[in-house]
Design a protein around this motif. Sequence first.
Motif, PDB file in Angstrom:
ATOM      1  N   ALA A 102      -4.852   6.373   9.456  1.00  0.00           N
ATOM      2  CA  ALA A 102      -5.424   7.043   8.289  1.00  0.00           C
ATOM      3  C   ALA A 102      -5.220   8.539   8.403  1.00  0.00           C
ATOM      4  N   TYR A 103      -5.222   9.188   7.247  1.00  0.00           N
ATOM      5  CA  TYR A 103      -5.175  10.654   7.214  1.00  0.00           C
ATOM      6  C   TYR A 103      -6.186  11.154   6.193  1.00  0.00           C
ATOM      7  N   MET A 104      -6.880  12.231   6.564  1.00  0.00           N
ATOM      8  CA  MET A 104      -7.702  12.976   5.616  1.00  0.00           C
ATOM      9  C   MET A 104      -7.892  14.389   6.135  1.00  0.00           C
ATOM     10  N   THR A 133      -8.612   0.489  10.551  1.00  0.00           N
ATOM     11  CA  THR A 133      -7.634   1.462  11.024  1.00  0.00           C
ATOM     12  C   THR A 133      -7.635   1.532  12.546  1.00  0.00           C
ATOM     13  N   ASP A 134      -6.495   1.871  13.121  1.00  0.00           N
ATOM     14  CA  ASP A 134      -6.370   1.994  14.572  1.00  0.00           C
ATOM     15  C   ASP A 134      -6.546   3.423  15.058  1.00  0.00           C
ATOM     16  N   LEU A 135      -6.273   4.397  14.205  1.00  0.00           N
ATOM     17  CA  LEU A 135      -6.456   5.803  14.554  1.00  0.00           C
ATOM     18  C   LEU A 135      -6.571   6.618  13.278  1.00  0.00           C
ATOM     19  N   VAL A 136      -7.144   7.816  13.408  1.00  0.00           N
ATOM     20  CA  VAL A 136      -7.337   8.713  12.272  1.00  0.00           C
ATOM     21  C   VAL A 136      -6.726  10.068  12.611  1.00  0.00           C
ATOM     22  N   LEU A 137      -5.978  10.627  11.668  1.00  0.00           N
ATOM     23  CA  LEU A 137      -5.475  11.996  11.756  1.00  0.00           C
ATOM     24  C   LEU A 137      -6.322  12.859  10.833  1.00  0.00           C
ATOM     25  N   PHE A 138      -6.760  14.019  11.324  1.00  0.00           N
ATOM     26  CA  PHE A 138      -7.577  14.910  10.500  1.00  0.00           C
ATOM     27  C   PHE A 138      -6.928  16.290  10.483  1.00  0.00           C
ATOM     28  N   GLY A 139      -6.573  16.754   9.278  1.00  0.00           N
ATOM     29  CA  GLY A 139      -5.708  17.917   9.136  1.00  0.00           C
ATOM     30  C   GLY A 139      -6.380  19.249   8.922  1.00  0.00           C
ATOM     31  N   CYS A 174      -6.384   8.617   2.853  1.00  0.00           N
ATOM     32  CA  CYS A 174      -5.128   7.867   2.887  1.00  0.00           C
ATOM     33  C   CYS A 174      -5.185   6.837   4.009  1.00  0.00           C
ATOM     34  N   PHE A 175      -4.801   5.617   3.693  1.00  0.00           N
ATOM     35  CA  PHE A 175      -4.789   4.512   4.652  1.00  0.00           C
ATOM     36  C   PHE A 175      -3.383   3.929   4.655  1.00  0.00           C
ATOM     37  N   LEU A 176      -2.747   3.897   5.826  1.00  0.00           N
ATOM     38  CA  LEU A 176      -1.350   3.489   5.914  1.00  0.00           C
ATOM     39  C   LEU A 176      -1.186   2.297   6.844  1.00  0.00           C
ATOM     40  N   LYS A 177      -0.417   1.317   6.388  1.00  0.00           N
ATOM     41  CA  LYS A 177      -0.119   0.123   7.165  1.00  0.00           C
ATOM     42  C   LYS A 177       1.345   0.174   7.589  1.00  0.00           C
ATOM     43  N   VAL A 178       1.565   0.003   8.884  1.00  0.00           N
ATOM     44  CA  VAL A 178       2.915   0.071   9.445  1.00  0.00           C
ATOM     45  C   VAL A 178       3.266  -1.286  10.034  1.00  0.00           C
ATOM     46  N   MET A 210       9.775  -1.289  10.135  1.00  0.00           N
ATOM     47  CA  MET A 210      10.340  -0.252   9.275  1.00  0.00           C
ATOM     48  C   MET A 210       9.562  -0.079   7.972  1.00  0.00           C
ATOM     49  N   LYS A 211       8.594  -0.929   7.714  1.00  0.00           N
ATOM     50  CA  LYS A 211       7.839  -0.857   6.465  1.00  0.00           C
ATOM     51  C   LYS A 211       6.562  -0.037   6.658  1.00  0.00           C
ATOM     52  N   VAL A 212       6.364   0.945   5.786  1.00  0.00           N
ATOM     53  CA  VAL A 212       5.160   1.774   5.813  1.00  0.00           C
ATOM     54  C   VAL A 212       4.579   1.801   4.403  1.00  0.00           C
ATOM     55  N   GLN A 213       3.375   1.277   4.265  1.00  0.00           N
ATOM     56  CA  GLN A 213       2.718   1.221   2.959  1.00  0.00           C
ATOM     57  C   GLN A 213       1.518   2.156   2.937  1.00  0.00           C
ATOM     58  N   LEU A 214       1.430   2.961   1.890  1.00  0.00           N
ATOM     59  CA  LEU A 214       0.326   3.903   1.702  1.00  0.00           C
ATOM     60  C   LEU A 214      -0.652   3.364   0.673  1.00  0.00           C
ATOM     61  N   GLU A 215      -1.948   3.435   1.006  1.00  0.00           N
ATOM     62  CA  GLU A 215      -3.017   3.171   0.052  1.00  0.00           C
ATOM     63  C   GLU A 215      -3.926   4.395   0.018  1.00  0.00           C
TER      64      GLU A 215
END
Length: 647
Positions: free
Chosen positions: A260-262, A296-302, A616-620, A623-628
Amino acid sequence: MKKQALFMALVLISLCSADVLSQSLEPVEWSQEHIFTQPPRVVGFREGNALLHYAIVRPMASTVHYGAFPADEDLCLPSFRFRTKAQEIGEKGGYEAALRVYRFEQDIYNMAKGSTLEGVVVYRVGILNEDDGIVNYYEGRFRCGKDDQEVWALRPCLIEGPFVDLITDRSATISLEADSSCFARVRVADRWILSQDAQGHPLKARHHEIEISRLSPSTRYIYTVEISSDPDFGKHPLAWPQRTFQTAPPFGSREPFAFAYMSDSRQNPGGGEYGFGGCNYRIAQQFMVDLYRRGTDLVLFGGDLVNGYTSSKESFLRQLRTWKKAVEPVGSYLPIYETVGNHEQIGDYIRVNFADREPMVLFADRAGEESAEALFASQFVNPLGSIYKFGPPDAEDQWSGVGGDLTDALRELGLPHRKGPPYEETVYSFNFDNVHFVAFNTNYWYTGVYYGSRENVNLALQIAGGNREGYVMENQLAWLKGDLDAAQNDEHIDWIVLFAHEPAFPNGGHLGDAMYWVVRGEKEGLNDPRIPSGDVIDMRNRFWSLVSSYSKSLVVFFGDEHNYSRTYVDDSVHPNYRYPVWQITSGGAGAPFYGQDSSVPWTMQVRKFTSVPHYCFLKVHGMKVQLEVWTRSGRLVERVALSDLPR
């Protein structure tokens, strides 16, 4: 040399003008969040009441809410049960609140009965600032119990954490903070790992970082943290409730995982938990809980965790600790990787007085261990450099000619610094399965003017040196090249994901800074190499040309703008951008919203925009990366396959 000569000429002209020769420099104290002169702490007990003492800057109405943690909840979210009004004591802004902890002995109020959390009391101090009508909050906790003589006493308590950090396929680190020096250990897979110093001796300290090795990939482990003032853990030990963490998949295995990213959780109008100790406690915690439940397995915070912008070290650290309390319930299960924003600013504030115009207040980052970067790093556990076995970037050099005729006056204030602050734990990279993650710092060595014009910011940089908001300096850019080269050549890596704070291509709210610095009426942003970090557009093109030169570069996440935008950046934006790369700005974790500004040249490249709070929640999966993208009401803004890029 030509660039430095041009810059020196500009400085000499500017600093020798009548306007600047009539300057005087005056240090000032600056803090919006500095309420406490002494933070709350329990000083003793009286008739079953814990006596909480603190001091504030001036007399203000003050109430303390207190309660406990439930015994049967997987997330440690406090439940408040009682409140009491604090009373003034002494003549220096001192207050005392009597917390009736004896009531927690009664079954009807002892929600932690039978658990290891029995005796842990959590409290919130609310102080009404009548100047702006806002209640300022402070949250803490302590642990108490009766001795053999039925006398109440304090016992060591965990006040931050445990946090899960630095997850790999074979290891993890558990970090924690106690309210007093104590010993700590972690139980994982039927073995105890003791916190030790560099010489391998049991460590007695308040802060502990315990590395757990010899783990198996893709495995969920149960762990327990225990602290005690006794090295044998026989005297009043506190065992925190069991938590779990999961190791990463084998490196390059291409197993499915999610991240995830926020960004931007600084406080917001709305009162209560929307403006709690410098952060939007409510939204930050809600989004973390949502992501935990979503898997989610990890979170990125910007960045922009908190309000910042202060000259007070105590205020800055207190704000960061408040943010950690908001995310702690989820941080005890999965890693959160943070980097800095423009609001993670602490430094020297200087009023520049002029003879014929209004004064301005500039701020400049401090050096070494007192810098914003070092203080930020002291509060988090992040990688020390690149995963590819080299450290963080070297500290940057000061611009030539800074200070001019004001050199003597600046020297009395300890400015300008010859070298920039350390990059440790604000610029780093790590791998998770087949994705290479890179955190970089767009707010390094930050000098500016609080809500000032671009002209004043330029003048502040000429006076104090340092760096402009949004500018990536040379050593960091060189570090990025080395790290990205290694990732591009790593056969286990399919995608590169970068994250920082200031967007390369702003779309609403920060066109006047970030990597643009445009003013109304201009067709392009700032691009003047004679000013310190003034070649903004050239710098942005150097940065994006580098990132887009790698076929594995997928997305660069930013914050700063309190909205969501997904922008397709390819060679139609600039001919040197070789491969298309997504820019996703996701600054919706609770800060005041911004709308879209469609005046930017790349507005046709914006594929989606919204101003609502979101994450943002991303599934990997290989090679496929989906953004929700999800809002706080649970609405799906969009679902899109980011990996469908031409290569």
